[in-house]
Scaffold this motif. Structure first.
Motif, PDB file in Angstrom:
ATOM      1  N   VAL A 281      41.547  35.603  27.365  1.00  0.00           N
ATOM      2  CA  VAL A 281      42.647  34.734  27.768  1.00  0.00           C
ATOM      3  C   VAL A 281      43.280  35.185  29.089  1.00  0.00           C
ATOM      4  O   VAL A 281      43.550  34.338  29.956  1.00  0.00           O
ATOM      5  N   PRO A 282      43.557  36.488  29.301  1.00  0.00           N
ATOM      6  CA  PRO A 282      44.131  36.890  30.595  1.00  0.00           C
ATOM      7  C   PRO A 282      43.240  36.523  31.783  1.00  0.00           C
ATOM      8  O   PRO A 282      43.746  36.180  32.862  1.00  0.00           O
ATOM      9  N   THR A 283      41.916  36.591  31.590  1.00  0.00           N
ATOM     10  CA  THR A 283      41.000  36.198  32.658  1.00  0.00           C
ATOM     11  C   THR A 283      41.150  34.709  32.948  1.00  0.00           C
ATOM     12  O   THR A 283      41.214  34.281  34.107  1.00  0.00           O
ATOM     13  N   ALA A 284      41.204  33.911  31.883  1.00  0.00           N
ATOM     14  CA  ALA A 284      41.384  32.463  32.047  1.00  0.00           C
ATOM     15  C   ALA A 284      42.716  32.143  32.715  1.00  0.00           C
ATOM     16  O   ALA A 284      42.798  31.258  33.577  1.00  0.00           O
ATOM     17  N   HIS A 285      43.765  32.866  32.320  1.00  0.00           N
ATOM     18  CA  HIS A 285      45.074  32.671  32.952  1.00  0.00           C
ATOM     19  C   HIS A 285      44.987  32.895  34.458  1.00  0.00           C
ATOM     20  O   HIS A 285      45.497  32.096  35.258  1.00  0.00           O
ATOM     21  N   PHE A 286      44.354  34.000  34.840  1.00  0.00           N
ATOM     22  CA  PHE A 286      44.271  34.360  36.261  1.00  0.00           C
ATOM     23  C   PHE A 286      43.480  33.316  37.035  1.00  0.00           C
ATOM     24  O   PHE A 286      43.898  32.869  38.110  1.00  0.00           O
ATOM     25  N   GLU A 287      42.320  32.916  36.487  1.00  0.00           N
ATOM     26  CA  GLU A 287      41.482  31.926  37.166  1.00  0.00           C
ATOM     27  C   GLU A 287      42.217  30.600  37.335  1.00  0.00           C
ATOM     28  O   GLU A 287      42.156  29.969  38.405  1.00  0.00           O
TER      29      GLU A 287
ATOM     30  N   PRO B  99      38.713  32.828  48.586  1.00  0.00           N
ATOM     31  CA  PRO B  99      37.889  33.221  47.435  1.00  0.00           C
ATOM     32  C   PRO B  99      38.711  33.976  46.396  1.00  0.00           C
ATOM     33  O   PRO B  99      39.705  34.632  46.726  1.00  0.00           O
ATOM     34  N   ILE B 100      38.301  33.875  45.149  1.00  0.00           N
ATOM     35  CA  ILE B 100      39.015  34.549  44.075  1.00  0.00           C
ATOM     36  C   ILE B 100      38.705  36.049  44.084  1.00  0.00           C
ATOM     37  O   ILE B 100      37.569  36.462  44.319  1.00  0.00           O
ATOM     38  N   HIS B 101      39.718  36.857  43.876  1.00  0.00           N
ATOM     39  CA  HIS B 101      39.552  38.306  43.759  1.00  0.00           C
ATOM     40  C   HIS B 101      40.203  38.732  42.437  1.00  0.00           C
ATOM     41  O   HIS B 101      41.417  38.671  42.289  1.00  0.00           O
ATOM     42  N   TYR B 102      39.366  39.149  41.516  1.00  0.00           N
ATOM     43  CA  TYR B 102      39.863  39.461  40.175  1.00  0.00           C
ATOM     44  C   TYR B 102      40.613  40.793  40.149  1.00  0.00           C
ATOM     45  O   TYR B 102      40.235  41.744  40.840  1.00  0.00           O
ATOM     46  N   PRO B 103      41.653  40.881  39.344  1.00  0.00           N
ATOM     47  CA  PRO B 103      42.354  42.159  39.160  1.00  0.00           C
ATOM     48  C   PRO B 103      41.641  43.019  38.126  1.00  0.00           C
ATOM     49  O   PRO B 103      40.599  42.627  37.577  1.00  0.00           O
ATOM     50  N   ILE B 104      42.181  44.197  37.858  1.00  0.00           N
ATOM     51  CA  ILE B 104      41.700  45.021  36.754  1.00  0.00           C
ATOM     52  C   ILE B 104      42.060  44.320  35.450  1.00  0.00           C
ATOM     53  O   ILE B 104      43.214  43.964  35.223  1.00  0.00           O
TER      54      ILE B 104
ATOM     55  N   ILE C 152      32.845  29.349  32.054  1.00  0.00           N
ATOM     56  CA  ILE C 152      32.062  29.658  33.250  1.00  0.00           C
ATOM     57  C   ILE C 152      31.238  30.930  33.086  1.00  0.00           C
ATOM     58  O   ILE C 152      31.552  31.803  32.284  1.00  0.00           O
ATOM     59  N   GLU C 153      30.168  31.025  33.872  1.00  0.00           N
ATOM     60  CA  GLU C 153      29.324  32.221  33.919  1.00  0.00           C
ATOM     61  C   GLU C 153      29.993  33.238  34.840  1.00  0.00           C
ATOM     62  O   GLU C 153      30.291  32.940  35.994  1.00  0.00           O
ATOM     63  N   LYS C 154      30.243  34.452  34.332  1.00  0.00           N
ATOM     64  CA  LYS C 154      30.929  35.468  35.136  1.00  0.00           C
ATOM     65  C   LYS C 154      30.685  36.852  34.563  1.00  0.00           C
ATOM     66  O   LYS C 154      30.291  37.012  33.406  1.00  0.00           O
ATOM     67  N   LYS C 155      30.949  37.860  35.394  1.00  0.00           N
ATOM     68  CA  LYS C 155      30.824  39.247  34.966  1.00  0.00           C
ATOM     69  C   LYS C 155      32.096  39.722  34.257  1.00  0.00           C
ATOM     70  O   LYS C 155      32.048  40.664  33.463  1.00  0.00           O
TER      71      LYS C 155
END
Length: 457
Positions: free
Chosen positions: A320-326, A341-346, A312-315
């Motif tokens: 892998v940790p980002t994919a896990h969270f999503e 809505p999704i709220h990303y962690p640090i 996906i297009e994202k900032k």
């Protein structure tokens, strides 16, 4: 036509975590994989890379300590290391597929191609679901220039039986810098050609260039502000110099630089793995970079079609940790019919080079030019730290970013321990802990680097 509640296209980290998040539900789910179950990370990427890096880090560390108490530095036996790596990961795809099945997920081998927004075709059969999740990740980019057919990619490097004598990497992104570190430590003469002025542009310039200087000292050559124009093979006309050197290829850059090598790696980046999906048959839209566009709910323009992970297009960093969270978020949303809505962690980012480079939170480079932040360079801290002195890590550098409330909001480091160090900082940033809370809550292990007294002082 076979029908499911949810179809997963791709069976990598995102799909795995989505499946875990749906465990215990009554949803009928199908996971489709066109390559190896488990995806890039355990088969071609981060996991085998870390396995190889473990040996490389110990070898390079021993070289720094030679004549400082270690009489003989160790060396890499590449052939044995690679045989061990292959044996370790031989059964990974089967184990990953069994993991899906143990979670009650049906599995299918083959490439999924959309027929319409809710129907895919695999191996001549059609499958339908109200909700489809695209989790196909990324794949290596392939540049197109004369001789590009002679190049290899990072997947090939991580499966390389015999060590090349001379290797040229095209591009200086994270993957290239990590692979170059591995091969150079094993004894290959490595050169890196980069179109931009420096490597890993997403990371702090100070800390990246600090690592570059250490890599140069180990014999890795860098050619910045140059692209590759052409690669010639040794049986082509006009390559007598290659024959004399007994190298297979001549790499010619846009600046006229000529490099000889017996192995060339196109490490120019990774792109979304979407070309076989038949997205032209759907309402799914792609960004200019070719990634899938999603909204704050990870839903595409096609209602009921979602995407997660590197595709996906994202900032946020494609990690892998980002994919896990999503995927965990999305699994919870779809199974429990939520609409939050999704709220990303640090999320910290790193490069397993030597020295390592790591960063988290507000960018150090951006903060230096922004009056809302203060950047404190803590390089002096390592000069008196006995742990770093004991490793002869003389080039370690750390920078911290504070906001107007004197909260720690960002950090970047280049050192042998940068990743572990920043993993200690990430909770401080994510939980927005104040200096007072930190002082009253715990004491860290001494005499390791004391984040408490140094970072929040």
């Amino acid at each position: 036509m076979k029908k499911f509640d949810i179809i997963l296209i791709g069976a990598g980290p995102a799909a795995i975590n989505f499946s875990i998040a749906t465990q215990g539900s009554d949803k009928k789910i199908l996971a489709i994989e066109g390559d190896k179950f488990g995806g890039t990370c355990p088969n071609y990427g981060c996991e085998p890379k870390i396995f190889l890096e473990g040996a490389v880090r110990n070898v390079l560390s021993s070289q720094l300590l030679q004549n400082r108490g270690i009489a003989q530095a160790s060396t890499i036996d590449w052939n044995t290391l690679m045989k061990t790596k292959k044996a370790t990961w031989k059964n990974m795809p089967a184990a990953q597929e069994m993991g899906f099945e143990n979670l009650g997920i049906d599995t299918l081998h083959g490439y999924a191609k959309f027929v319409d927004n809710h129907t895919v075709e695999v191996n001549g059969e059609q499958y339908q679901a109200d909700k489809i999740v695209i989790a196909t990740g990324q794949k290596p980019r392939k540049l197109n220039f004369p001789g590009s057919e002679y190049t290899h990619n990072s997947n090939d490097v991580l499966d390389l039986d015999n060590l090349p004598k001379k290797t040229v990497f095209i591009g200086a992104g994270i993957v290239s810098m990590e692979m170059a570190t591995l091969l150079a430590a094993a004894g290959s003469k490595v050169s890196i050609v980069e179109f931009l002025s420096r490597p890993m542009m997403a990371f702090s310039e100070k800390h990246v260039m600090n690592t570059v200087e250490d890599m140069k000292k180990r014999g890795i050559d860098f050619y910045f502000n140059q692209g590759v124009s052409e690669i010639k093979k040794n049986d082509d006309q006009g390559v007598s110099e290659i024959k004399k050197n007994d190298d297979q290829y001549e790499v010619i850059t846009s600046a006229g630089t000529k490099l000889t090598a017996d192995y060339v790696v196109d490490a120019s980046g990774r792109i979304a793995n979407v070309d076989k999906l038949g997205l032209e048959n759907t309402d799914v839209q792609l960004s200019k970079r070719g990634s899938i566009i999603v909204d704050d709910y990870l839903e595409t323009n096609a209602k009921g079609v979602y995407a997660a992970g590197d595709v996906i297009e994202k900032k946020q960093p494609a990690l892998v940790p980002t994919a896990h969270f999503e995927a965990t978020y999305l699994g919870d949303q779809l199974v429990n019919d939520k609409h939050d809505p999704i709220h990303y962690p640090i999320i910290g980012a790193s490069a397993f080079t030597f020295p390592q480079v790591a960063q988290v939170g507000v960018s150090v480079d951006e903060a230096r030019d922004n009056d809302e932040y203060t950047v404190v360079d803590m390089d002096h801290m390592f000069n008196t730290d006995m742990e770093y002195a004991g490793k002869n890590d003389q080039s370690a550098k750390l920078s911290l970013v504070y906001n107007k409330q004197n909260q720690l909001v960002g950090a970047a480091e280049s050192s042998q321990n940068a990743i572990d160090d920043l993993n200690g900082i990430i909770p401080l940033i994510g939980l927005k802990i104040t200096k007072e809370q930190l002082n009253n809550s715990y004491q860290l292990i001494f005499p390791a680097v004391n984040f408490k007294t140094e970072f929040m002082g």
